[in-house]
Motif scaffolding. Sequence first.
Motif, PDB file in Angstrom:
ATOM      1  N   UNK A  67      -6.547  -7.978  -2.501  1.00 52.32           N
ATOM      2  CA  UNK A  67      -5.526  -8.563  -1.633  1.00 52.32           C
ATOM      3  C   UNK A  67      -4.363  -7.600  -1.435  1.00 52.32           C
ATOM      4  N   UNK A  68      -3.952  -6.913  -2.504  1.00 56.50           N
ATOM      5  CA  UNK A  68      -2.882  -5.924  -2.382  1.00 56.50           C
ATOM      6  C   UNK A  68      -3.308  -4.787  -1.458  1.00 56.50           C
ATOM      7  N   UNK A  69      -4.572  -4.373  -1.536  1.00 55.87           N
ATOM      8  CA  UNK A  69      -5.072  -3.311  -0.667  1.00 55.87           C
ATOM      9  C   UNK A  69      -4.988  -3.721   0.800  1.00 55.87           C
ATOM     10  N   UNK A  70      -5.396  -4.940   1.110  1.00 54.96           N
ATOM     11  CA  UNK A  70      -5.324  -5.426   2.495  1.00 54.96           C
ATOM     12  C   UNK A  70      -3.880  -5.448   2.990  1.00 54.96           C
TER      13      UNK A  70
ATOM     14  N   UNK B 131       0.807  -3.039   6.133  1.00 50.80           N
ATOM     15  CA  UNK B 131       2.167  -2.499   6.230  1.00 50.80           C
ATOM     16  C   UNK B 131       2.153  -0.996   6.541  1.00 50.80           C
ATOM     17  N   UNK B 132       1.146  -0.298   6.072  1.00 52.48           N
ATOM     18  CA  UNK B 132       1.027   1.125   6.407  1.00 52.48           C
ATOM     19  C   UNK B 132       0.832   1.287   7.913  1.00 52.48           C
ATOM     20  N   UNK B 133       0.007   0.415   8.496  1.00 48.43           N
ATOM     21  CA  UNK B 133      -0.203   0.457   9.949  1.00 48.43           C
ATOM     22  C   UNK B 133       1.115   0.203  10.677  1.00 48.43           C
ATOM     23  N   UNK B 134       1.847  -0.832  10.263  1.00 48.51           N
ATOM     24  CA  UNK B 134       3.120  -1.152  10.930  1.00 48.51           C
ATOM     25  C   UNK B 134       4.107   0.003  10.808  1.00 48.51           C
ATOM     26  N   UNK B 135       4.133   0.636   9.636  1.00 50.30           N
ATOM     27  CA  UNK B 135       5.083   1.727   9.404  1.00 50.30           C
ATOM     28  C   UNK B 135       4.721   2.954  10.243  1.00 50.30           C
ATOM     29  N   UNK B 136       3.448   3.315  10.243  1.00 52.55           N
ATOM     30  CA  UNK B 136       3.036   4.524  10.967  1.00 52.55           C
ATOM     31  C   UNK B 136       3.055   4.336  12.479  1.00 52.55           C
ATOM     32  N   UNK B 137       3.128   3.088  12.921  1.00 54.58           N
ATOM     33  CA  UNK B 137       3.210   2.815  14.354  1.00 54.58           C
ATOM     34  C   UNK B 137       4.615   2.370  14.769  1.00 54.58           C
ATOM     35  N   UNK B 138       5.588   2.674  13.901  1.00 56.65           N
ATOM     36  CA  UNK B 138       7.013   2.433  14.201  1.00 56.65           C
ATOM     37  C   UNK B 138       7.345   0.980  14.503  1.00 56.65           C
ATOM     38  N   UNK B 139       6.589   0.075  13.904  1.00 55.21           N
ATOM     39  CA  UNK B 139       6.880  -1.344  14.072  1.00 55.21           C
ATOM     40  C   UNK B 139       7.822  -1.840  12.983  1.00 55.21           C
ATOM     41  N   UNK B 140       7.896  -1.100  11.879  1.00 58.64           N
ATOM     42  CA  UNK B 140       8.878  -1.343  10.823  1.00 58.64           C
ATOM     43  C   UNK B 140       9.432   0.020  10.407  1.00 58.64           C
TER      44      UNK B 140
ATOM     45  N   UNK C 113       7.186  -1.522   2.646  1.00 54.94           N
ATOM     46  CA  UNK C 113       7.512  -2.373   1.500  1.00 54.94           C
ATOM     47  C   UNK C 113       6.498  -2.387   0.359  1.00 54.94           C
ATOM     48  N   UNK C 114       5.289  -1.879   0.572  1.00 51.20           N
ATOM     49  CA  UNK C 114       4.307  -1.898  -0.517  1.00 51.20           C
ATOM     50  C   UNK C 114       4.097  -0.519  -1.136  1.00 51.20           C
ATOM     51  N   UNK C 115       4.928   0.442  -0.738  1.00 47.95           N
ATOM     52  CA  UNK C 115       4.733   1.827  -1.194  1.00 47.95           C
ATOM     53  C   UNK C 115       4.758   1.934  -2.714  1.00 47.95           C
ATOM     54  N   UNK C 116       5.616   1.171  -3.375  1.00 47.01           N
ATOM     55  CA  UNK C 116       5.776   1.299  -4.828  1.00 47.01           C
ATOM     56  C   UNK C 116       4.909   0.320  -5.615  1.00 47.01           C
ATOM     57  N   UNK C 117       4.182  -0.554  -4.930  1.00 45.79           N
ATOM     58  CA  UNK C 117       3.408  -1.580  -5.629  1.00 45.79           C
ATOM     59  C   UNK C 117       2.059  -1.031  -6.080  1.00 45.79           C
ATOM     60  N   UNK C 118       1.724  -1.307  -7.321  1.00 49.76           N
ATOM     61  CA  UNK C 118       0.501  -0.774  -7.917  1.00 49.76           C
ATOM     62  C   UNK C 118      -0.513  -1.890  -8.186  1.00 49.76           C
ATOM     63  N   UNK C 119      -1.777  -1.521  -8.140  1.00 46.32           N
ATOM     64  CA  UNK C 119      -2.839  -2.461  -8.470  1.00 46.32           C
ATOM     65  C   UNK C 119      -2.939  -2.666  -9.970  1.00 46.32           C
ATOM     66  N   UNK C 120      -3.732  -3.635 -10.373  1.00 49.87           N
ATOM     67  CA  UNK C 120      -3.938  -3.918 -11.786  1.00 49.87           C
ATOM     68  C   UNK C 120      -5.169  -3.188 -12.290  1.00 49.87           C
ATOM     69  N   UNK C 121      -5.271  -3.063 -13.613  1.00 51.36           N
ATOM     70  CA  UNK C 121      -6.363  -2.294 -14.218  1.00 51.36           C
ATOM     71  C   UNK C 121      -7.714  -2.900 -13.858  1.00 51.36           C
ATOM     72  N   UNK C 122      -8.700  -2.059 -13.818  1.00 42.90           N
ATOM     73  CA  UNK C 122     -10.045  -2.476 -13.428  1.00 42.90           C
ATOM     74  C   UNK C 122     -10.900  -2.812 -14.655  1.00 42.90           C
TER      75      UNK C 122
END
Length: 277
Positions: A83-86, A91-100, A104-113
């Motif tokens: 879910x975090x990946x999605x 948000x990466x799409x919005x950022x790279x397309x100048x929509x934001x 906001x998720x740049x610093x968020x990390x996934x949990x251990x596998x």
Amino acid sequence: MGHTNAYPYQEVFEAYLHRQELAQPTIVEYRSVLTDLFSFLSNFNVGYQADHRVATLLDRDVEQYLAMLVNQRQVTNGTYNKMLSHINIYFKYLFTHDLITHYPTLTLKGKSHDDLKAPTTKWLHLMPSILANQQLAVYTRLTLLLSSHFYTISEFLTPGFNQQLDIQNFKTHEQAFWQEYQRFIEPLQERQHSRDLFLKQRLDGDPHLTAAGLHKYLKPDEKLLGFSLTPTRLYQSAILDFLLQHPRLTDQQLSEKLRLDPQSLNYYRQLAMQYRG
């Protein structure tokens, strides 16, 4: 297209996913996650409620949603990471397309596998023999019993939980274990001056067993039982099993039985469909 977007920038983002040649079920999964995220923000995030502008969202706003996934829905690490990946790709799409203007998720990390397999539900159908198994720690069996009744670890380790636990609907084998548990816990409750259910063996300030303390009982018993005893996974599998066993119950009936809000119930319904498949 004549329809209302389920989340901000849905049409352009999903058009982008199609250009990436993602399979339709994957795109539907993105839609489900993002719809759930923004539904949560609309209902529980004061800042987003003010103007519903996605450009104002910060990492802490997304963290609030992720914390809900862990604390209320008890999602596994694998589900959390997916879910975090999605959300991150969105948000990466919005950022790279100048929509934001910020990401906001740049610093968020996934949990251990460490535990990404689908939760097993077989243990729920072995409960009579599990509860009668004297080789297993009493706290292990109590954890399994409470998980099978849809209580989370955060609930049953909270002081005062014993006052809300209703044992009237315990089955015969559950009542038999409960009597055994009472013989175990009553002397400890007297010594610790507490009526709570999970107590330390030694006198040490706070008498309540912590999650780490409970883990010391659960870990050795995993080898005896042959499946994960992580409480969040036990809780999730109990929810899934009930949904799979009772497909005809209404949302209201399920919400009352499982003590789930509509958003969480919807999440587990979707997970149950994946599990069935």
